[in-house]
Design an enzyme around this catalytic site. Structure first.
Site, PDB file in Angstrom:
ATOM      1  N   ARG A   6     -10.509  -0.131  -6.230  1.00 45.15           N
ATOM      2  CA  ARG A   6      -9.747  -0.816  -5.185  1.00 45.15           C
ATOM      3  C   ARG A   6      -8.257  -0.682  -5.407  1.00 45.15           C
ATOM      4  NH1 ARG A   6      -9.106  -2.762  -1.441  1.00 45.15           N
ATOM      5  NH2 ARG A   6      -9.028  -4.989  -1.497  1.00 45.15           N
ATOM      6  N   ARG A  62      -4.679  13.468   2.667  1.00 42.79           N
ATOM      7  CA  ARG A  62      -4.813  14.868   3.080  1.00 42.79           C
ATOM      8  C   ARG A  62      -3.693  15.743   2.531  1.00 42.79           C
ATOM      9  NH1 ARG A  62      -9.445  14.304   3.365  1.00 42.79           N
ATOM     10  NH2 ARG A  62     -10.454  13.278   5.103  1.00 42.79           N
ATOM     11  N   CYS A  74     -10.365   5.413   8.260  1.00 46.37           N
ATOM     12  CA  CYS A  74      -9.375   4.352   8.440  1.00 46.37           C
ATOM     13  C   CYS A  74      -9.942   3.296   9.381  1.00 46.37           C
ATOM     14  CB  CYS A  74      -8.085   4.907   9.038  1.00 46.37           C
ATOM     15  SG  CYS A  74      -7.202   6.016   7.942  1.00 46.37           S
ATOM     16  N   GLU A  77      -8.129  -4.078   9.270  1.00 44.71           N
ATOM     17  CA  GLU A  77      -8.529  -5.229   8.458  1.00 44.71           C
ATOM     18  C   GLU A  77      -8.814  -6.424   9.375  1.00 44.71           C
ATOM     19  OE1 GLU A  77      -9.450  -6.910   4.835  1.00 44.71           O
ATOM     20  OE2 GLU A  77      -8.770  -4.854   5.115  1.00 44.71           O
ATOM     21  N   ARG A  89      -5.040  -1.302   2.423  1.00 42.14           N
ATOM     22  CA  ARG A  89      -6.041  -1.462   1.366  1.00 42.14           C
ATOM     23  C   ARG A  89      -6.883  -0.195   1.267  1.00 42.14           C
ATOM     24  NH1 ARG A  89      -5.484  -6.460   3.908  1.00 42.14           N
ATOM     25  NH2 ARG A  89      -5.426  -8.284   2.545  1.00 42.14           N
ATOM     26  N   TYR A 107      -2.778  -2.864  -7.471  1.00 46.48           N
ATOM     27  CA  TYR A 107      -2.155  -3.697  -6.442  1.00 46.48           C
ATOM     28  C   TYR A 107      -0.650  -3.599  -6.619  1.00 46.48           C
ATOM     29  CZ  TYR A 107      -6.842  -5.266  -5.646  1.00 46.48           C
ATOM     30  OH  TYR A 107      -8.183  -5.279  -5.349  1.00 46.48           O
ATOM     31  N   ARG A 115      -4.912 -10.153  -5.769  1.00 51.21           N
ATOM     32  CA  ARG A 115      -5.744 -10.276  -6.970  1.00 51.21           C
ATOM     33  C   ARG A 115      -4.861 -10.607  -8.176  1.00 51.21           C
ATOM     34  NH1 ARG A 115     -11.050  -8.376  -7.303  1.00 51.21           N
ATOM     35  NH2 ARG A 115     -10.888  -9.544  -9.242  1.00 51.21           N
TER      36      ARG A 115
END
Length: 124
Positions: A6, A62, A74, A77, A89, A107, A115
């Site tokens: 992540r 890419r 893609c 959210e 994200r 992050y 987080r």
């Protein structure tokens, strides 16, 4: 074993250059800190918050040598009230022998708030 790696980063403005550059920075750090090779990646999901409409962040991936054939999707959210704005994200699904606790989730910028328990990442 497939592991999820992540990452998240924020941008200040909704413009193509900033979205692509921030995404590229995040993905490069995810790759570097987890020793990821494109051939080991099953797929990548990238989400953006609803105000980011200037570019597909997958364009950043890419531009990386060797990543042409990695499937990338893609999406938007979920717009939860009070959530972190202008956030990108990334979820990489990587074939890896590493135990879950050895995966470095990245992050950056204001996304460190997502987080705080994983505060080893840079806040560049």
């Amino acid at each position: 074993m497939i592991r999820g790696v992540r990452g998240a980063v924020t941008v200040k403005e909704n413009n193509e250059t900033e979205i692509i550059e921030a995404t590229r920075m995040l993905i490069r750090q995810m790759i570097q800190e987890n020793n990821i090779e494109a051939e080991a990646v099953a797929s990548v999901f990238i989400s953006v918050t609803e105000e980011l409409t200037a570019a597909f962040p997958a364009k950043a991936m890419r531009s990386l040598e060797g990543w042409t054939y990695v499937p990338v999707m893609c999406m938007r959210e979920i717009p939860v009230e009070g959530s972190l704005p202008k956030c990108i994200r990334v979820m990489m699904h990587v074939n890896s022998d590493s135990p879950q606790h050895n995966i470095s989730h990245i992050y950056l910028r204001d996304a460190v708030r997502l987080r705080p328990d994983l505060n080893a990442s840079s806040t560049t």
